[in-house]
Design a protein around this motif. Sequence first.
Motif, PDB file in Angstrom:
ATOM      1  N   TYR A 144     -13.072 -54.440 -48.354  1.00  0.00           N
ATOM      2  CA  TYR A 144     -13.512 -54.159 -46.982  1.00  0.00           C
ATOM      3  C   TYR A 144     -13.816 -55.468 -46.260  1.00  0.00           C
ATOM      4  O   TYR A 144     -14.288 -56.433 -46.869  1.00  0.00           O
ATOM      5  CB  TYR A 144     -14.757 -53.272 -46.983  1.00  0.00           C
ATOM      6  N   GLU A 145     -13.521 -55.480 -44.968  1.00  0.00           N
ATOM      7  CA  GLU A 145     -13.763 -56.672 -44.157  1.00  0.00           C
ATOM      8  C   GLU A 145     -14.650 -56.308 -42.965  1.00  0.00           C
ATOM      9  O   GLU A 145     -14.354 -55.362 -42.231  1.00  0.00           O
ATOM     10  CB  GLU A 145     -12.451 -57.261 -43.654  1.00  0.00           C
ATOM     11  N   ALA A 146     -15.743 -57.043 -42.805  1.00  0.00           N
ATOM     12  CA  ALA A 146     -16.654 -56.854 -41.667  1.00  0.00           C
ATOM     13  C   ALA A 146     -16.411 -57.980 -40.672  1.00  0.00           C
ATOM     14  O   ALA A 146     -16.357 -59.153 -41.058  1.00  0.00           O
ATOM     15  CB  ALA A 146     -18.100 -56.859 -42.143  1.00  0.00           C
ATOM     16  N   ARG A 147     -16.264 -57.633 -39.385  1.00  0.00           N
ATOM     17  CA  ARG A 147     -15.952 -58.647 -38.379  1.00  0.00           C
ATOM     18  C   ARG A 147     -16.808 -58.440 -37.134  1.00  0.00           C
ATOM     19  O   ARG A 147     -17.237 -57.325 -36.819  1.00  0.00           O
ATOM     20  CB  ARG A 147     -14.469 -58.580 -37.986  1.00  0.00           C
ATOM     21  N   CYS A 148     -17.043 -59.530 -36.425  1.00  0.00           N
ATOM     22  CA  CYS A 148     -17.727 -59.462 -35.133  1.00  0.00           C
ATOM     23  C   CYS A 148     -17.387 -60.716 -34.339  1.00  0.00           C
ATOM     24  O   CYS A 148     -16.826 -61.678 -34.882  1.00  0.00           O
ATOM     25  CB  CYS A 148     -19.242 -59.334 -35.311  1.00  0.00           C
ATOM     26  N   THR A 149     -17.722 -60.706 -33.066  1.00  0.00           N
ATOM     27  CA  THR A 149     -17.504 -61.871 -32.208  1.00  0.00           C
ATOM     28  C   THR A 149     -18.855 -62.484 -31.861  1.00  0.00           C
ATOM     29  O   THR A 149     -19.732 -61.802 -31.316  1.00  0.00           O
ATOM     30  CB  THR A 149     -16.774 -61.478 -30.909  1.00  0.00           C
ATOM     31  N   VAL A 150     -19.025 -63.749 -32.202  1.00  0.00           N
ATOM     32  CA  VAL A 150     -20.264 -64.468 -31.898  1.00  0.00           C
ATOM     33  C   VAL A 150     -20.154 -65.035 -30.491  1.00  0.00           C
ATOM     34  O   VAL A 150     -19.168 -65.710 -30.157  1.00  0.00           O
ATOM     35  CB  VAL A 150     -20.510 -65.603 -32.912  1.00  0.00           C
TER      36      VAL A 150
END
Length: 387
Positions: free
Chosen positions: A23-29
Motif C-alpha cells: 500500500y502507498e500513502a500519498r499527500c501534497t505538502v
Amino acid sequence: MKYTPIEINKRTRTIKGKKYVYYEARCTVQLAKESYRENGSGKTRQTAKDALLKKLDAEEKKNIISVPVKSETLSDAIDHFLKYKLSEGWAESTYSRNQRTRENQIETYSIGMKHPLEVTHNDILEYLEQLRSYKYSKSTLDKAYSLLQLYFNYVYQDNRMQNPCYGMKIGYAPKLEEDQVLTSEEVARVFKACDKLGGNTDIIKFAFMTYERPGEVSTLKFSDWSRQTKTVKINRTYTEDAEGKKIVSAEGKTKTKTSTRTIKLSEMANDLLIKRYNQRWQTLGKRPGSSYIWTQKKDSGKPIDYNTLRRLFNKVLEVAEVEKHITLHGLRHSGITFYGKDRDQFLTISKNAGHSRPSITEDIYSHVLDEHKDAAVKSADNLNKIF
C-alpha cells in the motif's frame, strides 16, 4: 506544516517473476511558495500511513530547526528555537518561562532587533549593562543571559569560537547565602510548629526531609510511594499553561530529565507517609489508591494548591517565630544544606535533589556548607536529635 488529505492506494510490484502487494500513502505538502508530493509505503494501509506521517514529522522538525538562523531578528530566532525545544520534550513551564524572558527582556531591546548571526560579544555585554542600568535584579539578568547562551550554543555548536557568549562568566548559578536557609535550631522550631498546627503542615516536614521542589512534593500520589522499599518516585510537578496558570504536568514531565527520579526515604519520612496513608484510609473507608497525598480542602481529588502551600509555609514560619524571609523554594535549599553537611552523602544528596551533575550542587551550596562544616549532623534519621 500543511498538507492535503492522505490518499492510500493498493499497489503491486513484480520482482523476479513474483508479484507482491503493498500500500502507498500519498499527500501534497503545501509550503508558502511551493508544494511537493510525499509518500510512504507499507504492507498494510496503517503501516503505509505511519511511514508517511513519520516522513512529514521529520520534515517539519527539519524546517523548525533551520528557522532560528534564517530569521531576520534575534527575537524571532529565539522564538522558533524555543518552539523547537518544546517539540523535543521541554516541559511546558520551562518553555513558558523562557518565552516571557524573550518577550520582556529581549524583544523590546535593540539586541532583539539584530540578525542572530550579526550579534557580537560586545553587543551582549552592552545589553547586559543596559539591563543593569534599568535596575533589573541579578535573577532577571541571569535568565536573560542564560537564554541567549542556550540559543547561541545551539547555533554555534560546531564552531564555538564564533559564539558571542564564548568565554563569558555571567549567568551561572549564584551561591546561596546563609540568611536564605534555616539553621538547625530554626528547623526544630518549624517542625514543632507543624505538629502544633496539624492539618496539611506535615507536607512542610516532608518537603524538608526529601528536599523536593515545591511543585514536586505538592503533586505526589500514594501510588508514587513504596512502603516496602521506602522510596518515592518524583514523576510530575506543577507547570504553567499558555496563560501562566498553574496546572499539574503530565506523567514524567518534571523540570528536567534528571528531575524524574526515585528518592530513598529516611525512617522518619516513611513513617510520616504511613501515618497519612492510615488517616486517609480511615477517612475514606477504603485504600487511598492513586489519590494525591496532600489535597485541597474543597476538592480532595486535586493536589494542594501552590499558593495555599505558600500561605501554609508562611503561617508555620510565623508560629515558629522565624524572622528570616525564607521562600517556599528556600525550604528545599534548607534541606539540602542540612543534610549536605555529611559530605560522605553528598553525591546521593545531589542525585536526590534532581541535579544533573554534583558540581551544580557544589556551586550553589558549598559556600553555606563550609560555614557550617562543624555541625553535628550525620544522616537523615539524625533529624530527631535536634528536638
